[in-house]
Design an enzyme around this catalytic site. Structure first.
Site, PDB file in Angstrom:
ATOM      1  N   PHE A  86      31.624  -9.361  10.859  1.00  0.00           N
ATOM      2  CA  PHE A  86      30.478  -9.920  10.145  1.00  0.00           C
ATOM      3  C   PHE A  86      30.882 -10.854   9.009  1.00  0.00           C
ATOM      4  CE2 PHE A  86      31.484  -6.518   7.224  1.00  0.00           C
ATOM      5  CZ  PHE A  86      30.948  -6.896   5.989  1.00  0.00           C
ATOM      6  N   LYS A  87      32.120 -10.730   8.541  1.00  0.00           N
ATOM      7  CA  LYS A  87      32.572 -11.587   7.448  1.00  0.00           C
ATOM      8  C   LYS A  87      32.522 -13.075   7.811  1.00  0.00           C
ATOM      9  CE  LYS A  87      33.689  -7.795   5.239  1.00  0.00           C
ATOM     10  NZ  LYS A  87      34.988  -7.386   4.727  1.00  0.00           N
TER      11      LYS A  87
END
Length: 468
Positions: A111-112
């Site tokens: 998700f980063k």
């Protein structure tokens, strides 16, 4: 849009100042002086937009007046063309009222990427406009490092230094960082834990005198951890995305979020503050449960760190929690500064019963240990055919423990691809998933990283000696 420090000093800052500073001069974190507010008609008008267009609508108020809209839109468009799924953050249904939002289709499978693909472009644009160079410095418990490297490596204006705890990230996570051999990319394995790495990053930001001048100019130290407001800003978008896909704003949505540093779930709190109807925000943790203890018993105190199967959450102190405490202190920076000073001295804090009860109206939490993680991976796969990574599964399991309205859609944030954690998948009695094509040879690639003692001066010397 102006930004202020949670600790009350330094005055109002612009977006670009906050972007380049990361941590405030007084040691606090930057937050908007006021949040932009979307009414229900505005939110309703966003339905059906492609992800990149929705991102522009949500992000633009935070940047307005500092980056031309056309430039900002171009950066956002470029950021999400790197994702492998056309929906960018697709939703998969598990139960009648339960969905998984897959946030792992970016280039590093975590998700980063949502924030760091954009952050790298924002930094490159701003530094180039100002004629400056930057030293990107970050600490990672697993995924931030590779996402930061992938987001920033193509800029000629940045040198990158990422600290990770030696032998405390998965091999897949480590190799995603250490096989990038660009001369501007430097990986440091610190003989300590993530909190040690993060503490050193904060100390470097507090005293940047160790950075040498080049051609009469001193490079600027830039943060890529979620202490950088731009990270939170970009993550707010996918809360709007999920809610709009599931009937928002005409019905509220609840979110269950695996989190150690509190940044990912704080983005949901910001989305709610902007007007998005959010019923519950559920914090899912592993045995390193400082957040769970706060939300269950108003007890936020340091304890020993445990190595778990969900290493990205192996954190003793949650950096972004200070942003929520600031609001709980009625945005009184001086009061918050005193509270944080006490925490630094004693290792513990709590809030008044009235404030704790207020925050409990929105937040709940759950804790999952290693055995329960493995059991849940297997049960969910057998029941639904869905293979969840060991972080995501803590959030799925949290929904089994925390009571929510069954008429309210519950969205689990799937924060990483299971291929990154083969040990946990195999301990659950399942076959490790195959690596995506672009990472098929990852374990055969040449690595480059430096193992350093848990010593701030050793890290500073390494940075001094490896600037391009």
């Amino acid at each position: 849009m102006k930004y202020i420090s949670t600790r009350g000093q330094g005055g109002a800052k612009s977006f670009q100042e906050v972007l380049l500073a990361g941590l405030a001069e007084d040691g606090g974190l930057y937050v908007p002086a006021e949040l932009p507010r979307f009414d229900q008609d505005k939110i309703r008008s966003l339905r059906g937009l492609p992800y990149n267009e929705l991102a522009f609508e949500v992000i633009q108020p935070f940047v307005a007046g500092e980056i031309p809209d056309a430039k900002l839109k171009g950066m956002i468009d470029d950021s999400y063309t790197t994702f492998a799924h056309e929906a960018v953050a697709p939703l998969t249904q598990l139960k009648s009222h339960q969905w998984i939002m897959e946030l792992f289709h970016g280039p590093t499978l975590a998700f980063k990427d949502f924030a760091l693909q954009l952050l790298g472009r924002l930094l490159d644009y701003t530094l180039t406009e100002r004629g400056e160079r930057a030293v990107v410095l970050g600490a990672t418990s697993g995924d931030t490092g590779s996402a930061a490297i992938e987001g920033c490596r193509h800029s000629d204006a940045m040198d990158i230094f990422i600290l990770h705890p030696y032998q405390r990230v998965s091999e897949f996570q480590r190799r995603q960082m250490t096989t990038v051999l660009d001369s501007s990319v430097n990986n440091i394995a610190v003989q300590g834990n993530f909190d040690d790495c993060q503490a050193m990053v904060k100390q470097c930001f507090a005293d940047q005198s160790f950075l040498p001048e080049s051609s009469g100019k001193k490079p600027r130290l830039v943060a890529v951890n979620s202490i950088n407001w731009a990270r939170i800003m970009a993550q707010v978008v996918y809360y709007f995305h999920a809610a709009l896909e599931l009937g928002g704003p005409d019905r509220a949505v609840s979110f269950s979020v695996p989190t150690g540093n509190f940044g990912d779930i704080f983005a949901g709190y910001i989305a709610r503050g902007m007007g998005l109807p959010v019923d519950k925000l559920i914090v899912a943790t592993n045995r390193n449960d400082i957040l769970h203890r706060f939300f269950q018993s108003n007890d936020y105190r340091k304890q020993g760190l445990e190595h778990t199967l969900s290493p990205s959450m192996d954190i003793m102190v949650s950096s972004n929690f200070e942003r929520l405490l600031f609001d709980l202190q009625d945005r009184d920076g001086n009061a918050l500064a005193e509270q944080m000073a006490t925490f630094e001295e004693t290792g513990k804090l709590s809030v008044s019963e009235q404030r704790w009860q207020k925050v409990r109206e929105l937040f709940d939490s759950s804790r999952t240990d290693n055995q329960d993680t493995c059991d849940a991976i297997k049960v969910i796969f057998d029941r639904t055919g869905y293979l969840a990574d060991p972080h995501t599964v803590t959030a799925i399991r949290a929904l089994e423990e925390v009571a929510t309205d069954r008429r309210t859609p519950n969205v689990v944030l799937a924060t990483a691809h299971p291929v990154k954690f083969p040990q946990a998948i195999e301990q659950a009695g399942l076959d490790a998933p195959k690596r995506p094509h672009h990472l098929k040879d990852l374990l055969d690639r040449e690595e480059r990283y430096e193992v350093l003692p848990n010593d701030l001066n050793a890290v500073k010397r390494f940075i001094q000696n490896h600037l391009t």
